[in-house]
Design a protein around this motif. Sequence first.
Motif, short mmCIF file in Angstrom:
data_model
loop_
_atom_site.label_atom_id
_atom_site.label_comp_id
_atom_site.label_asym_id
_atom_site.label_seq_id
_atom_site.Cartn_x
_atom_site.Cartn_y
_atom_site.Cartn_z
N ARG A 112 -1.39 -8.00 12.01
CA ARG A 112 -1.53 -7.33 13.48
C ARG A 112 -2.67 -7.74 14.39
NH1 ARG A 112 1.08 -2.17 14.05
NH2 ARG A 112 1.96 -1.27 11.92
N HIS A 129 -4.13 -3.37 4.09
CA HIS A 129 -5.11 -4.52 4.73
C HIS A 129 -4.49 -5.65 5.22
CE1 HIS A 129 -8.72 -2.34 2.39
NE2 HIS A 129 -8.10 -1.59 3.37
N ALA A 143 -10.26 0.18 13.09
CA ALA A 143 -9.27 -0.51 11.87
C ALA A 143 -10.24 -1.50 11.04
CB ALA A 143 -8.25 -1.07 12.34
N ALA A 154 -1.08 1.07 13.58
CA ALA A 154 -1.92 0.52 12.70
C ALA A 154 -2.78 1.45 11.84
CB ALA A 154 -3.02 -0.39 13.38
N TRP A 155 -3.35 2.29 12.90
CA TRP A 155 -4.29 3.51 11.88
C TRP A 155 -3.23 4.35 11.03
CZ3 TRP A 155 -4.82 8.84 11.10
CH2 TRP A 155 -4.65 9.59 12.13
N PHE A 197 -2.54 -5.14 8.36
CA PHE A 197 -3.34 -5.26 9.53
C PHE A 197 -4.19 -6.47 9.90
CE2 PHE A 197 -7.25 -4.98 11.77
CZ PHE A 197 -6.90 -4.31 13.06
N ASP A 205 -1.00 3.53 9.32
CA ASP A 205 -0.50 2.67 8.17
C ASP A 205 -1.90 2.49 7.29
OD1 ASP A 205 0.81 0.98 6.64
OD2 ASP A 205 0.26 -0.97 7.52
N LEU A 206 -3.05 2.14 7.74
CA LEU A 206 -4.20 2.15 6.95
C LEU A 206 -4.54 3.52 6.30
CD1 LEU A 206 -6.53 -0.19 9.41
CD2 LEU A 206 -5.70 -0.82 6.88
#
Lengths: 122, 252
Positions: free
Chosen positions: B26, B20, B128, B206-207, B23, B209-210
């Motif tokens: 980012r 989190h 996200a 990003a997705w 993100f 990673d989450l």
Amino acid sequence: MLRASADLTETTIDLAGVNGNPDAAATGVTYGRELMLFAEAVASRNEDRLRDAREALNRIAGPAVLVDAAGVAANFQRMVRIADAMGIPVDNMADESGQRIRQELNLERFPSARNSLTKQPV
Amino acid sequence: MIFDYRDSPYPIRPDIPAAHQRFWARLARPGSWWTGAERVAIASAVRSATKCEYCQQRRAALSPYTFDGAGQHLSEYATDDLLSPRAIDAVHRIVTDQGRITRRWVDDNADHGLSREAYVELAGIVVALVSIDEFHRALALPLEPLPEPMAGAPDGYRPAQARHDVGHVPMLPADGATGNEADLWQGNRTANVLRALSVVPDAVRAWLDLAGAQYLSIDGMGEFGQPGGRAINRMQMELVAGRVSSYNECFY
């Protein structure tokens, strides 16, 4: 993926749990009823239902299960929006296993089915 | 410290706040098609969408494209000139009525200033935010305040190999994870959901990673029994995933 993981672990499940049947959700899946109701409550955005489902899952399965379930539910609140906002079709509509599951769950009733069932303009 | 879960009533794995936090960093930076301030404004619009009465009414309408009152609705949210009414509408639709988004609507937006690439980056931010905020809501945790945006211009980066084959927007082809995008997937092993945001490669990063923290990493998706570091097995995960997807009427 639920069917695949059940087959690979030789577990009997009832896919109707995905459509909200609590008894089906409990078939072959530990805490299945509570997990399904928690997932449904997250997606419904009904805060009263969510509180009850959260407390029930925490009570019967413990906080580690609750936290992991929250992570997965939140992740799929995202995934459905990626798929539908980008209009992506199912990767392999000809796959027989996928066809059986879509038929069993009657998924063609969803508006976003058009992204896979309609020939798209290029 | 952001995403400090020490006061949470439930112990939270440290990889979740770490993802989190990454993100949030980012989000604050300029992207490919939006400035940092615009990206944070998109995130703010996600939070307003969940409370939007107009969107609830539109969701209940037979068709979202013939429902009256959009102009007034959007003017209520377009208060700071950072986002156009079309951008705000896109955020609200992705949050509240994603199942009825059509290619015609995406094309019409592109003809009126919201390019497909900007739409993809916007969607990447929206989803996200949804996943992070929904995690908090699921556990009755307070939402994290949005970050302060960083200055700078978007870089306008678009992978040369992106093309429009399926879906509403251009994507990298299955064999397109090459060059600057070689990290997005291995060889040709991909899926449409992984390709979906790939015209904006950082949105895919990003997705991934989450998802690696909240669900499974790409490597972890090959584990159908008991994924490492998780309190629930794969069947339990997929039951939760399946019920959320079915409730949202997601065919994919």
